[in-house]
Design a protein around this motif. Sequence first.
Motif, PDB file in Angstrom:
ATOM      1  N   VAL A 134       0.835  -1.195  -0.088  1.00 34.75           N
ATOM      2  CA  VAL A 134       0.050  -0.057   0.006  1.00 34.75           C
ATOM      3  C   VAL A 134       0.891   1.414  -0.064  1.00 34.75           C
ATOM      4  CG1 VAL A 134      -1.881   1.526   1.226  1.00 34.75           C
ATOM      5  CG2 VAL A 134      -2.112  -1.231   1.199  1.00 34.75           C
ATOM      6  N   PRO A 135       1.917   1.258   0.779  1.00 37.06           N
ATOM      7  CA  PRO A 135       2.663   2.475   0.951  1.00 37.06           C
ATOM      8  C   PRO A 135       3.434   2.933  -0.437  1.00 37.06           C
ATOM      9  CG  PRO A 135       3.118   1.399   3.063  1.00 37.06           C
ATOM     10  CD  PRO A 135       2.187   0.545   2.253  1.00 37.06           C
ATOM     11  N   GLU A 136       4.037   1.600  -1.187  1.00 31.94           N
ATOM     12  CA  GLU A 136       4.678   1.607  -2.259  1.00 31.94           C
ATOM     13  C   GLU A 136       3.549   2.088  -3.580  1.00 31.94           C
ATOM     14  OE1 GLU A 136       7.518  -0.787  -5.315  1.00 31.94           O
ATOM     15  OE2 GLU A 136       7.023  -1.446  -3.242  1.00 31.94           O
ATOM     16  N   CYS A 137       2.249   1.603  -3.439  1.00 32.17           N
ATOM     17  CA  CYS A 137       1.333   2.050  -4.340  1.00 32.17           C
ATOM     18  C   CYS A 137       1.033   3.545  -4.564  1.00 32.17           C
ATOM     19  CB  CYS A 137      -0.098   1.279  -4.354  1.00 32.17           C
ATOM     20  SG  CYS A 137       0.072  -0.557  -4.688  1.00 32.17           S
ATOM     21  N   VAL A 138       1.004   4.159  -3.321  1.00 34.92           N
ATOM     22  CA  VAL A 138       0.653   5.250  -3.283  1.00 34.92           C
ATOM     23  C   VAL A 138       1.589   6.284  -3.346  1.00 34.92           C
ATOM     24  CG1 VAL A 138      -0.122   7.282  -1.271  1.00 34.92           C
ATOM     25  CG2 VAL A 138      -1.299   4.828  -1.372  1.00 34.92           C
ATOM     26  N   ASP A 139       3.092   6.172  -3.127  1.00 37.56           N
ATOM     27  CA  ASP A 139       4.171   6.688  -3.176  1.00 37.56           C
ATOM     28  C   ASP A 139       4.657   6.767  -4.666  1.00 37.56           C
ATOM     29  OD1 ASP A 139       6.292   8.176  -2.013  1.00 37.56           O
ATOM     30  OD2 ASP A 139       7.497   6.565  -2.978  1.00 37.56           O
ATOM     31  N   THR A 140       4.326   5.734  -5.409  1.00 35.68           N
ATOM     32  CA  THR A 140       4.531   5.912  -6.819  1.00 35.68           C
ATOM     33  C   THR A 140       3.624   6.314  -7.580  1.00 35.68           C
ATOM     34  OG1 THR A 140       3.625   3.452  -6.958  1.00 35.68           O
ATOM     35  CG2 THR A 140       6.201   3.413  -6.629  1.00 35.68           C
ATOM     36  N   TYR A 141       2.296   6.437  -7.101  1.00 30.60           N
ATOM     37  CA  TYR A 141       1.251   7.374  -7.760  1.00 30.60           C
ATOM     38  C   TYR A 141       1.653   8.751  -7.839  1.00 30.60           C
ATOM     39  CZ  TYR A 141      -2.824  10.126  -7.802  1.00 30.60           C
ATOM     40  OH  TYR A 141      -3.620  11.175  -7.942  1.00 30.60           O
ATOM     41  N   LEU A 142       2.156   9.048  -6.385  1.00 36.53           N
ATOM     42  CA  LEU A 142       2.296  10.572  -6.278  1.00 36.53           C
ATOM     43  C   LEU A 142       3.653  11.020  -7.251  1.00 36.53           C
ATOM     44  CD1 LEU A 142       1.990  10.886  -2.427  1.00 36.53           C
ATOM     45  CD2 LEU A 142       0.460  11.563  -4.100  1.00 36.53           C
ATOM     46  N   ARG A 143       4.461  10.126  -7.373  1.00 37.42           N
ATOM     47  CA  ARG A 143       5.816  10.374  -8.285  1.00 37.42           C
ATOM     48  C   ARG A 143       5.311  10.479  -9.602  1.00 37.42           C
ATOM     49  NH1 ARG A 143      11.121   9.072  -5.681  1.00 37.42           N
ATOM     50  NH2 ARG A 143      10.770   8.460  -3.438  1.00 37.42           N
ATOM     51  N   ALA A 144       4.767   9.388  -9.825  1.00 38.74           N
ATOM     52  CA  ALA A 144       4.161   9.597 -11.321  1.00 38.74           C
ATOM     53  C   ALA A 144       3.428  10.512 -11.739  1.00 38.74           C
ATOM     54  CB  ALA A 144       3.492   8.180 -11.741  1.00 38.74           C
ATOM     55  N   TRP A 146       3.476  13.791 -10.606  1.00 36.87           N
ATOM     56  CA  TRP A 146       4.152  14.694 -10.893  1.00 36.87           C
ATOM     57  C   TRP A 146       4.786  15.056 -12.292  1.00 36.87           C
ATOM     58  CZ3 TRP A 146       9.259  16.272 -11.776  1.00 36.87           C
ATOM     59  CH2 TRP A 146       9.657  17.706 -11.529  1.00 36.87           C
ATOM     60  N   TRP A 147       5.450  13.651 -12.427  1.00 37.11           N
ATOM     61  CA  TRP A 147       6.193  13.266 -14.017  1.00 37.11           C
ATOM     62  C   TRP A 147       5.145  13.775 -14.987  1.00 37.11           C
ATOM     63  CZ3 TRP A 147      10.907  14.110 -14.575  1.00 37.11           C
ATOM     64  CH2 TRP A 147      11.920  14.000 -13.536  1.00 37.11           C
ATOM     65  N   THR A 148       3.813  12.990 -14.813  1.00 37.84           N
ATOM     66  CA  THR A 148       2.789  13.193 -15.940  1.00 37.84           C
ATOM     67  C   THR A 148       2.579  14.768 -16.268  1.00 37.84           C
ATOM     68  OG1 THR A 148       1.941  11.127 -15.302  1.00 37.84           O
ATOM     69  CG2 THR A 148       0.745  12.307 -16.697  1.00 37.84           C
ATOM     70  N   ARG A 149       2.511  15.422 -15.294  1.00 35.91           N
ATOM     71  CA  ARG A 149       2.121  16.939 -15.316  1.00 35.91           C
ATOM     72  C   ARG A 149       3.288  17.576 -16.380  1.00 35.91           C
ATOM     73  NH1 ARG A 149       0.951  18.505  -9.224  1.00 35.91           N
ATOM     74  NH2 ARG A 149      -1.362  17.335  -8.988  1.00 35.91           N
ATOM     75  N   LEU A 150       4.570  17.075 -16.427  1.00 32.71           N
ATOM     76  CA  LEU A 150       5.318  17.724 -17.152  1.00 32.71           C
ATOM     77  C   LEU A 150       5.438  17.098 -18.661  1.00 32.71           C
ATOM     78  CD1 LEU A 150       8.557  17.622 -14.746  1.00 32.71           C
ATOM     79  CD2 LEU A 150       6.873  19.513 -15.298  1.00 32.71           C
ATOM     80  N   ALA A 151       5.262  15.588 -18.517  1.00 32.92           N
ATOM     81  CA  ALA A 151       5.080  14.958 -19.793  1.00 32.92           C
ATOM     82  C   ALA A 151       3.987  13.873 -19.661  1.00 32.92           C
ATOM     83  CB  ALA A 151       6.591  14.170 -20.180  1.00 32.92           C
ATOM     84  N   PRO A 152       2.796  13.861 -20.315  1.00 32.85           N
ATOM     85  CA  PRO A 152       1.758  12.718 -20.016  1.00 32.85           C
ATOM     86  C   PRO A 152       2.355  11.667 -20.742  1.00 32.85           C
ATOM     87  CG  PRO A 152       1.077  14.916 -20.722  1.00 32.85           C
ATOM     88  CD  PRO A 152       2.496  14.960 -20.930  1.00 32.85           C
ATOM     89  N   GLY A 153       1.919  10.502 -19.834  1.00 27.39           N
ATOM     90  CA  GLY A 153       2.173   9.115 -20.392  1.00 27.39           C
ATOM     91  C   GLY A 153       1.130   8.376 -21.051  1.00 27.39           C
ATOM     92  N   ALA A 154       1.255   7.017 -21.492  1.00 24.53           N
ATOM     93  CA  ALA A 154       0.312   6.404 -22.249  1.00 24.53           C
ATOM     94  C   ALA A 154      -0.721   6.093 -21.361  1.00 24.53           C
ATOM     95  CB  ALA A 154       0.949   5.176 -22.701  1.00 24.53           C
ATOM     96  N   ARG A 155      -0.760   6.015 -19.925  1.00 23.06           N
ATOM     97  CA  ARG A 155      -1.687   5.615 -18.938  1.00 23.06           C
ATOM     98  C   ARG A 155      -1.735   6.350 -17.724  1.00 23.06           C
ATOM     99  NH1 ARG A 155      -3.137  -0.456 -17.200  1.00 23.06           N
ATOM    100  NH2 ARG A 155      -5.014  -0.303 -15.940  1.00 23.06           N
ATOM    101  N   ALA A 156      -2.845   7.011 -17.372  1.00 28.98           N
ATOM    102  CA  ALA A 156      -3.091   8.028 -16.237  1.00 28.98           C
ATOM    103  C   ALA A 156      -2.466   7.290 -15.005  1.00 28.98           C
ATOM    104  CB  ALA A 156      -4.308   8.532 -16.196  1.00 28.98           C
ATOM    105  N   PRO A 157      -1.678   8.011 -14.159  1.00 28.43           N
ATOM    106  CA  PRO A 157      -1.500   7.268 -12.970  1.00 28.43           C
ATOM    107  C   PRO A 157      -2.546   6.929 -11.895  1.00 28.43           C
ATOM    108  CG  PRO A 157      -0.140   9.298 -13.346  1.00 28.43           C
ATOM    109  CD  PRO A 157      -1.015   9.249 -14.522  1.00 28.43           C
ATOM    110  N   GLU A 158      -3.708   7.851 -12.373  1.00 29.48           N
ATOM    111  CA  GLU A 158      -4.666   7.366 -11.233  1.00 29.48           C
ATOM    112  C   GLU A 158      -5.488   5.998 -11.871  1.00 29.48           C
ATOM    113  OE1 GLU A 158      -4.402  10.024 -13.223  1.00 29.48           O
ATOM    114  OE2 GLU A 158      -4.155  11.864 -11.540  1.00 29.48           O
ATOM    115  N   GLU A 159      -5.371   5.758 -13.004  1.00 31.83           N
ATOM    116  CA  GLU A 159      -5.895   4.307 -13.533  1.00 31.83           C
ATOM    117  C   GLU A 159      -5.148   3.182 -12.796  1.00 31.83           C
ATOM    118  OE1 GLU A 159      -6.219   4.468 -17.836  1.00 31.83           O
ATOM    119  OE2 GLU A 159      -7.457   5.970 -17.641  1.00 31.83           O
TER     120      GLU A 159
END
Length: 210
Positions: A134-144, A146-159
């Motif tokens: 659970v901590p890793e899921c949430v922490d990696t979401y928060l990191r991703a 932030w990066w997605t705001r700079l460069a959108p990826g293929a899949r949204a971090p929320e999904e």
Amino acid sequence: MAVRVLGYLESARNLTGSAAALGGLALTFAGFAGPYWPVVVGGLYGAGALLAPPRRPPAPAFEEPSSRLDELRADLVTLRAYLDRVDLPTGAAERLAALTGLLDGLLAPGWVSEALAEDPEGVHGVVRAVRRDVPECVDTYLRARWWTRLAPGARAPEEELERQLTLLHAEAQALVDGLRETEELRQRSHTKYLEDRGGGVPPVGRPPEP
């Protein structure tokens, strides 16, 4: 050396042998042993000492399995405090609430956590979920995010986060289902035992045969 001698004097072997030797002295005074009374007394002492139960050290008293979950309960409280500070999307927050609710139920003090404590693999799964997954899921979401705001990826971090939490919830639900099935099996086994004992009571819902 003196401690060992004193220990033997207080041992069950010496006490039992001495009691048997006293019986030999009683036979001697009654005239049954004759001139061989030292042999009789010594023999009875030796027989009594051999028949006495051997001295054994006390078995170590380990913690009850359920008491080992106390630290894990404290970790879940720490995890909840961390999650309360995190801004999550609605869908992920709902899945996370359902998951932590299952974990709360499994770790609640009482017979449920006692049943969990008897399942080492189940305990490992809960430990892994609380302390790592659970901590890793949430922490990696928060990191991703932030990066997605700079460069959108293929899949949204929320999904991705919702997918991860769905998988973790399924694992926790499978553990709950397994513990429930164990209790149901125990109940059915007791029913079978009562039936085999010859109670003659018909199953529930079926009228007795005339």
